[in-house]
Design a protein around this motif. Sequence first.
Motif, PDB file in Angstrom:
ATOM      1  N   SER A 181       0.837  -1.179   0.000  1.00 49.30           N
ATOM      2  CA  SER A 181       0.000   0.000   0.000  1.00 49.30           C
ATOM      3  C   SER A 181       0.883   1.243   0.000  1.00 49.30           C
ATOM      4  O   SER A 181       1.970   1.257   0.578  1.00 49.30           O
ATOM      5  N   MET A 182       0.399   2.289  -0.595  1.00 47.34           N
ATOM      6  CA  MET A 182       1.148   3.548  -0.606  1.00 47.34           C
ATOM      7  C   MET A 182       1.160   4.211   0.770  1.00 47.34           C
ATOM      8  O   MET A 182       1.914   5.148   1.000  1.00 47.34           O
ATOM      9  N   ALA A 183       0.346   3.734   1.678  1.00 41.80           N
ATOM     10  CA  ALA A 183       0.361   4.291   3.031  1.00 41.80           C
ATOM     11  C   ALA A 183       1.631   3.885   3.771  1.00 41.80           C
ATOM     12  O   ALA A 183       2.097   4.614   4.651  1.00 41.80           O
ATOM     13  N   SER A 184       2.208   2.745   3.420  1.00 44.58           N
ATOM     14  CA  SER A 184       3.371   2.225   4.155  1.00 44.58           C
ATOM     15  C   SER A 184       4.540   3.209   4.241  1.00 44.58           C
ATOM     16  O   SER A 184       5.050   3.451   5.330  1.00 44.58           O
ATOM     17  N   PRO A 185       4.997   3.802   3.120  1.00 45.66           N
ATOM     18  CA  PRO A 185       6.117   4.741   3.244  1.00 45.66           C
ATOM     19  C   PRO A 185       5.752   6.004   4.023  1.00 45.66           C
ATOM     20  O   PRO A 185       6.597   6.573   4.717  1.00 45.66           O
ATOM     21  N   HIS A 186       4.497   6.415   3.937  1.00 44.58           N
ATOM     22  CA  HIS A 186       4.070   7.603   4.681  1.00 44.58           C
ATOM     23  C   HIS A 186       4.080   7.324   6.180  1.00 44.58           C
ATOM     24  O   HIS A 186       4.577   8.130   6.974  1.00 44.58           O
ATOM     25  N   VAL A 187       3.543   6.187   6.567  1.00 47.19           N
ATOM     26  CA  VAL A 187       3.501   5.827   7.983  1.00 47.19           C
ATOM     27  C   VAL A 187       4.917   5.587   8.507  1.00 47.19           C
ATOM     28  O   VAL A 187       5.247   5.998   9.620  1.00 47.19           O
ATOM     29  N   ALA A 188       5.772   4.960   7.701  1.00 49.46           N
ATOM     30  CA  ALA A 188       7.161   4.742   8.116  1.00 49.46           C
ATOM     31  C   ALA A 188       7.872   6.074   8.342  1.00 49.46           C
ATOM     32  O   ALA A 188       8.623   6.230   9.317  1.00 49.46           O
ATOM     33  N   GLY A 189       7.627   7.039   7.472  1.00 46.80           N
ATOM     34  CA  GLY A 189       8.235   8.362   7.638  1.00 46.80           C
ATOM     35  C   GLY A 189       7.740   9.065   8.889  1.00 46.80           C
ATOM     36  O   GLY A 189       8.527   9.668   9.632  1.00 46.80           O
ATOM     37  N   VAL A 190       6.440   8.990   9.147  1.00 47.26           N
ATOM     38  CA  VAL A 190       5.885   9.602  10.356  1.00 47.26           C
ATOM     39  C   VAL A 190       6.414   8.884  11.593  1.00 47.26           C
ATOM     40  O   VAL A 190       6.770   9.525  12.584  1.00 47.26           O
ATOM     41  N   ALA A 191       6.501   7.561  11.534  1.00 48.83           N
ATOM     42  CA  ALA A 191       7.044   6.805  12.669  1.00 48.83           C
ATOM     43  C   ALA A 191       8.482   7.237  12.954  1.00 48.83           C
ATOM     44  O   ALA A 191       8.864   7.439  14.113  1.00 48.83           O
ATOM     45  N   ALA A 192       9.297   7.404  11.911  1.00 50.42           N
ATOM     46  CA  ALA A 192      10.687   7.838  12.090  1.00 50.42           C
ATOM     47  C   ALA A 192      10.748   9.238  12.690  1.00 50.42           C
ATOM     48  O   ALA A 192      11.562   9.503  13.587  1.00 50.42           O
ATOM     49  N   LEU A 193       9.881  10.117  12.230  1.00 45.75           N
ATOM     50  CA  LEU A 193       9.843  11.477  12.765  1.00 45.75           C
ATOM     51  C   LEU A 193       9.458  11.475  14.242  1.00 45.75           C
ATOM     52  O   LEU A 193      10.130  12.089  15.078  1.00 45.75           O
ATOM     53  N   VAL A 194       8.396  10.762  14.569  1.00 44.53           N
ATOM     54  CA  VAL A 194       7.923  10.711  15.964  1.00 44.53           C
ATOM     55  C   VAL A 194       8.978  10.063  16.852  1.00 44.53           C
ATOM     56  O   VAL A 194       9.250  10.529  17.958  1.00 44.53           O
ATOM     57  N   TRP A 195       9.616   8.999  16.365  1.00 41.43           N
ATOM     58  CA  TRP A 195      10.640   8.313  17.163  1.00 41.43           C
ATOM     59  C   TRP A 195      11.861   9.207  17.354  1.00 41.43           C
ATOM     60  O   TRP A 195      12.499   9.199  18.409  1.00 41.43           O
ATOM     61  N   SER A 196      12.202  10.016  16.353  1.00 40.12           N
ATOM     62  CA  SER A 196      13.368  10.906  16.478  1.00 40.12           C
ATOM     63  C   SER A 196      13.149  11.969  17.555  1.00 40.12           C
ATOM     64  O   SER A 196      14.108  12.495  18.111  1.00 40.12           O
ATOM     65  N   ILE A 197      11.908  12.264  17.845  1.00 42.08           N
ATOM     66  CA  ILE A 197      11.575  13.231  18.893  1.00 42.08           C
ATOM     67  C   ILE A 197      11.459  12.550  20.255  1.00 42.08           C
ATOM     68  O   ILE A 197      11.670  13.169  21.292  1.00 42.08           O
ATOM     69  N   ASN A 198      11.165  11.260  20.242  1.00 45.27           N
ATOM     70  CA  ASN A 198      10.928  10.489  21.472  1.00 45.27           C
ATOM     71  C   ASN A 198      11.867   9.287  21.519  1.00 45.27           C
ATOM     72  O   ASN A 198      11.431   8.135  21.468  1.00 45.27           O
ATOM     73  N   LEU A 199      13.158   9.557  21.587  1.00 48.90           N
ATOM     74  CA  LEU A 199      14.170   8.497  21.500  1.00 48.90           C
ATOM     75  C   LEU A 199      14.096   7.462  22.614  1.00 48.90           C
ATOM     76  O   LEU A 199      14.554   6.334  22.441  1.00 48.90           O
ATOM     77  N   SER A 200      13.519   7.807  23.742  1.00 46.04           N
ATOM     78  CA  SER A 200      13.449   6.859  24.849  1.00 46.04           C
ATOM     79  C   SER A 200      12.301   5.863  24.706  1.00 46.04           C
ATOM     80  O   SER A 200      12.215   4.903  25.466  1.00 46.04           O
ATOM     81  N   LYS A 201      11.437   6.054  23.725  1.00 48.40           N
ATOM     82  CA  LYS A 201      10.280   5.172  23.533  1.00 48.40           C
ATOM     83  C   LYS A 201      10.662   3.941  22.733  1.00 48.40           C
ATOM     84  O   LYS A 201      11.585   3.957  21.920  1.00 48.40           O
ATOM     85  N   THR A 202       9.948   2.845  22.968  1.00 46.17           N
ATOM     86  CA  THR A 202      10.197   1.604  22.225  1.00 46.17           C
ATOM     87  C   THR A 202       9.417   1.623  20.919  1.00 46.17           C
ATOM     88  O   THR A 202       8.520   2.447  20.722  1.00 46.17           O
ATOM     89  N   ASN A 203       9.753   0.679  20.049  1.00 49.08           N
ATOM     90  CA  ASN A 203       9.017   0.578  18.790  1.00 49.08           C
ATOM     91  C   ASN A 203       7.539   0.289  19.037  1.00 49.08           C
ATOM     92  O   ASN A 203       6.677   0.785  18.313  1.00 49.08           O
ATOM     93  N   LEU A 204       7.230  -0.477  20.053  1.00 49.73           N
ATOM     94  CA  LEU A 204       5.826  -0.769  20.362  1.00 49.73           C
ATOM     95  C   LEU A 204       5.086   0.469  20.866  1.00 49.73           C
ATOM     96  O   LEU A 204       3.911   0.668  20.551  1.00 49.73           O
ATOM     97  N   GLU A 205       5.761   1.305  21.635  1.00 54.18           N
ATOM     98  CA  GLU A 205       5.146   2.555  22.110  1.00 54.18           C
ATOM     99  C   GLU A 205       4.880   3.502  20.944  1.00 54.18           C
ATOM    100  O   GLU A 205       3.831   4.155  20.898  1.00 54.18           O
ATOM    101  N   ILE A 206       5.809   3.555  20.002  1.00 58.65           N
ATOM    102  CA  ILE A 206       5.621   4.395  18.816  1.00 58.65           C
ATOM    103  C   ILE A 206       4.453   3.876  17.996  1.00 58.65           C
ATOM    104  O   ILE A 206       3.565   4.641  17.599  1.00 58.65           O
ATOM    105  N   ARG A 207       4.412   2.578  17.774  1.00 64.60           N
ATOM    106  CA  ARG A 207       3.315   1.987  16.994  1.00 64.60           C
ATOM    107  C   ARG A 207       1.971   2.246  17.665  1.00 64.60           C
ATOM    108  O   ARG A 207       1.001   2.625  17.009  1.00 64.60           O
ATOM    109  N   ASN A 208       1.901   2.040  18.962  1.00 64.10           N
ATOM    110  CA  ASN A 208       0.659   2.271  19.692  1.00 64.10           C
ATOM    111  C   ASN A 208       0.226   3.738  19.587  1.00 64.10           C
ATOM    112  O   ASN A 208      -0.955   4.032  19.388  1.00 64.10           O
ATOM    113  N   ALA A 209       1.171   4.657  19.714  1.00 65.47           N
ATOM    114  CA  ALA A 209       0.851   6.080  19.616  1.00 65.47           C
ATOM    115  C   ALA A 209       0.297   6.418  18.232  1.00 65.47           C
ATOM    116  O   ALA A 209      -0.667   7.178  18.109  1.00 65.47           O
ATOM    117  N   LEU A 210       0.894   5.846  17.177  1.00 70.40           N
ATOM    118  CA  LEU A 210       0.409   6.093  15.825  1.00 70.40           C
ATOM    119  C   LEU A 210      -1.005   5.553  15.643  1.00 70.40           C
ATOM    120  O   LEU A 210      -1.870   6.211  15.058  1.00 70.40           O
TER     121      LEU A 210
END
Length: 87
Positions: A1-30
């Motif tokens: 799906s074309m949503a995948s690269p968009h969501v991956a980019g947003v996930a990277a942006l959000v994670w770069s701001i919240n470095l102490s969070k886990t991948n599961l916390e980032i996914r849940n927040a999204l």
Amino acid sequence: SMASPHVAGVAALVWSINLSKTNLEIRNALEQSAQDLGATGRDDLYGHGLVLADAANNYLANEIPSQLPSQLPSQLPSDVPSQSKVP
């Protein structure tokens, strides 16, 4: 799906701001902060909905805005299929 690269980019942006969070916390927040589109909740046409970087960041900061997705237009572009047009 074309949503995948968009969501991956947003996930990277959000994670770069919240470095102490886990991948599961980032996914849940999204997932929790996405604007629901189509049928209520997760569905096969829109998934969890429209990913919102600022809302996900606020969710992680425990600053969930009271008007989270309502700031966005309520109308979808005309080229987005409605559920009635999906076979």
